[in-house]
Motif scaffolding. Structure first.
Motif, mmCIF file in Angstrom:
data_model
loop_
_atom_site.group_PDB
_atom_site.id
_atom_site.type_symbol
_atom_site.label_atom_id
_atom_site.label_comp_id
_atom_site.label_asym_id
_atom_site.label_seq_id
_atom_site.Cartn_x
_atom_site.Cartn_y
_atom_site.Cartn_z
ATOM 1 N N UNK A 287 -5.650 3.490 -2.635
ATOM 2 C CA UNK A 287 -4.377 3.253 -3.328
ATOM 3 C C UNK A 287 -3.230 3.125 -2.331
ATOM 4 N N UNK A 288 -3.319 3.814 -1.223
ATOM 5 C CA UNK A 288 -2.267 3.718 -0.215
ATOM 6 C C UNK A 288 -2.272 2.366 0.500
ATOM 7 N N UNK A 289 -3.329 1.588 0.354
ATOM 8 C CA UNK A 289 -3.311 0.227 0.884
ATOM 9 C C UNK A 289 -2.399 -0.659 0.050
ATOM 10 N N UNK A 290 -2.128 -0.226 -1.158
ATOM 11 C CA UNK A 290 -1.174 -0.941 -2.021
ATOM 12 C C UNK A 290 0.252 -0.588 -1.618
ATOM 13 N N UNK A 291 0.475 0.690 -1.372
ATOM 14 C CA UNK A 291 1.785 1.183 -0.934
ATOM 15 C C UNK A 291 1.500 2.428 -0.104
ATOM 16 N N UNK A 292 1.822 2.371 1.175
ATOM 17 C CA UNK A 292 1.391 3.409 2.112
ATOM 18 C C UNK A 292 2.278 4.658 2.023
ATOM 19 N N UNK A 293 2.238 5.303 0.876
ATOM 20 C CA UNK A 293 3.004 6.531 0.671
ATOM 21 C C UNK A 293 2.194 7.476 -0.202
ATOM 22 N N UNK A 294 2.087 8.721 0.217
ATOM 23 C CA UNK A 294 1.337 9.708 -0.563
ATOM 24 C C UNK A 294 1.894 9.841 -1.978
ATOM 25 N N UNK A 295 3.223 9.860 -2.111
ATOM 26 C CA UNK A 295 3.832 10.055 -3.427
ATOM 27 C C UNK A 295 3.480 8.906 -4.359
ATOM 28 N N UNK A 296 3.443 7.687 -3.813
ATOM 29 C CA UNK A 296 3.091 6.535 -4.635
ATOM 30 C C UNK A 296 1.654 6.659 -5.136
ATOM 31 N N UNK A 297 0.722 6.908 -4.230
ATOM 32 C CA UNK A 297 -0.690 7.001 -4.620
ATOM 33 C C UNK A 297 -0.910 8.152 -5.595
ATOM 34 N N UNK A 298 -0.227 9.270 -5.367
ATOM 35 C CA UNK A 298 -0.339 10.400 -6.284
ATOM 36 C C UNK A 298 0.225 10.044 -7.658
ATOM 37 N N UNK A 299 1.363 9.340 -7.675
ATOM 38 C CA UNK A 299 1.948 8.918 -8.947
ATOM 39 C C UNK A 299 1.013 8.018 -9.734
ATOM 40 N N UNK A 300 0.379 7.049 -9.045
ATOM 41 C CA UNK A 300 -0.582 6.166 -9.704
ATOM 42 C C UNK A 300 -1.736 6.977 -10.276
#
Length: 412
Positions: free
Chosen positions: A315-328
């Motif tokens: 998921x971080x390959x989509x947006x390289x941020x922990x918060x983003x991947x966690x939110x998804x």
């Protein structure tokens, strides 16, 4: 008969002087703008040879830049004022994983059920993950309808390439890619729109990523992530699949940590984590004990803890941020019908629902503190409004959308 007071010659002279000064200023600004536009036009002319050497046809270049006469000042404003996200993780998650985004995602799952089933079969990515990405990127496409957000992608990228030194290399690469998208006929010129930084369509792909992953899922001969939801969701699924998404596996597990113990920062198997005393928060066993995972505590040891598996990092390959991947991941679980976190975020206030947040914004608007959207999302404008209200009423100005602040607003 209306009587008027006599106006002195001196006053008339001062007024005329002010008018002359204003006219001179406007003339200077107009001249400056014309000069800037001329420089921008020279930059476009110089960029033509770069684009043509990169495979963009002369006709495509002309079509792309027709009507693009000046940089977009709003793009530069957004580019200059893009601070790194420093808000607490609970603030980020609250604005993205809430009753509205969950209910809308479940409604979209029903509406697009047939296409989602085909996409799952083709790419092996769960529908809930794709719906969560769609929500995070454009609020299920609602942002694409907003003229204050969506911009001409060619003009935006040309503006950044011309005037933003930090992003110039990125913007030149993306600008050429955007023209090649236009050249393929996947989208017409009038619909080639994106964010201020050139992210395109329902699932916000930068042009080079579009070129690498775009899919014509609906079979109409065009890879249209702007108006075709199947194409947009399949394109997101293709990106995840090609970056190693593991079908049928989760992104991670909420866990409980034994008190007073330190843990390694690297990756261990779930069985190894369990031997260290780390167990699932819901009390269930780990379904794949040999799968490797990494411990994350985004809100510290006092907040929820997670063991992140490979799909989290995909998921971080989509947006390289922990918060983003966690939110998804969290939103996807809720869309799929799973319960929320066992351990809530360590907020320094009593939280309120999305509907109550909207009510809070409405109260602040009526009282003159807030003039933004009534959407329940607490951004900088909402926080400043809350702080101003708190200061005026002798409260600690922390800007939090708390039950306490709402209770006081209801009494006003």
């Amino acid at each position: 008969m209306i009587r008027t007071r006599p106006v002195s010659i001196a006053r008339i002279g001062k007024t005329l002087a002010k008018i002359a000064a204003t006219a001179a200023l406007l003339s200077a600004l107009t001249t400056a703008n014309a000069f800037a536009d001329a420089k921008f036009q020279r930059w476009i002319a110089d960029f033509r040879s770069v684009a043509l050497k990169s495979g963009v046809s002369s006709a495509t270049f002309n079509r792309a830049f027709a009507g693009v006469t000046a940089p977009d000042p709003e793009v530069l404003q957004k580019a200059r004022y893009q601070p790194e996200f420093t808000a607490p993780v609970w603030d980020y998650i609250d604005n993205r994983v809430n009753e509205h985004s969950i209910a809308t995602g479940q409604a979209m799952a029903r509406q697009w059920n047939g296409w989602l089933a085909r996409i799952e079969q083709s790419f092996g990515v769960q529908r809930s993950i794709l719906l969560a990405i769609w929500s995070m990127e454009t609020n299920y496409g609602e942002i694409l309808k907003r003229d204050d957000v969506m911009r001409d992608a060619i003009r935006s990228l040309a503006t950044l390439a011309y005037a933003d030194r930090a992003r110039a290399k990125y913007a030149r690469t993306q600008l050429i890619a955007a023209m090649k998208i236009l050249q393929t006929g996947d989208i017409d010129r009038s619909h080639l729109t994106g964010s201020w930084a050139g992210a395109l369509g329902h699932t916000q792909f930068i042009p080079t990523s579009y070129q690498a992953y775009a899919v014509d899922m609906d079979g109409n001969g065009r890879r249209d992530i702007w108006t075709s939801v199947p194409d947009a969701l399949a394109t997101a699924a293709n990106l995840l699949k090609r970056n190693g998404w593991q079908p049928g596996r989760t992104w991670g597990y909420e866990v409980v940590l034994p008190a007073g113990r330190k843990f390694p920062s690297g990756s261990l198997t779930l069985a190894e984590w369990e031997r260290l005393g780390v167990v699932r928060a819901n009390g269930k066993p780990f379904p794949y004990p040999t799968e490797k995972a990494t411990l994350k505590v985004p809100d510290g040891r006092q907040g929820p803890a997670f063991l992140m598996t490979k799909n989290f990092f995909v998921l971080k390959r989509y947006n390289n941020a922990d918060k983003y991947a966690l939110g998804v991941g969290l939103l996807a679980d809720r869309i799929a019908g799973y319960p929320g976190l066992v351990r809530d975020w360590n907020r320094p206030f009593t939280p309120i629902s999305m509907q109550e947040r909207q009510e809070l914004q409405q109260h602040l608007q009526v009282l003159g503190y807030y003039d933004g959207n009534i959407d329940g999302k607490i951004g900088s404008a909402s926080r400043k409004a809350i702080e101003a209200f708190q200061k005026r009423n002798g409260l600690a100005p922390d800007g939090h959308p708390s039950k306490e602040v709402l209770s006081i607003l209801r009494r006003r």
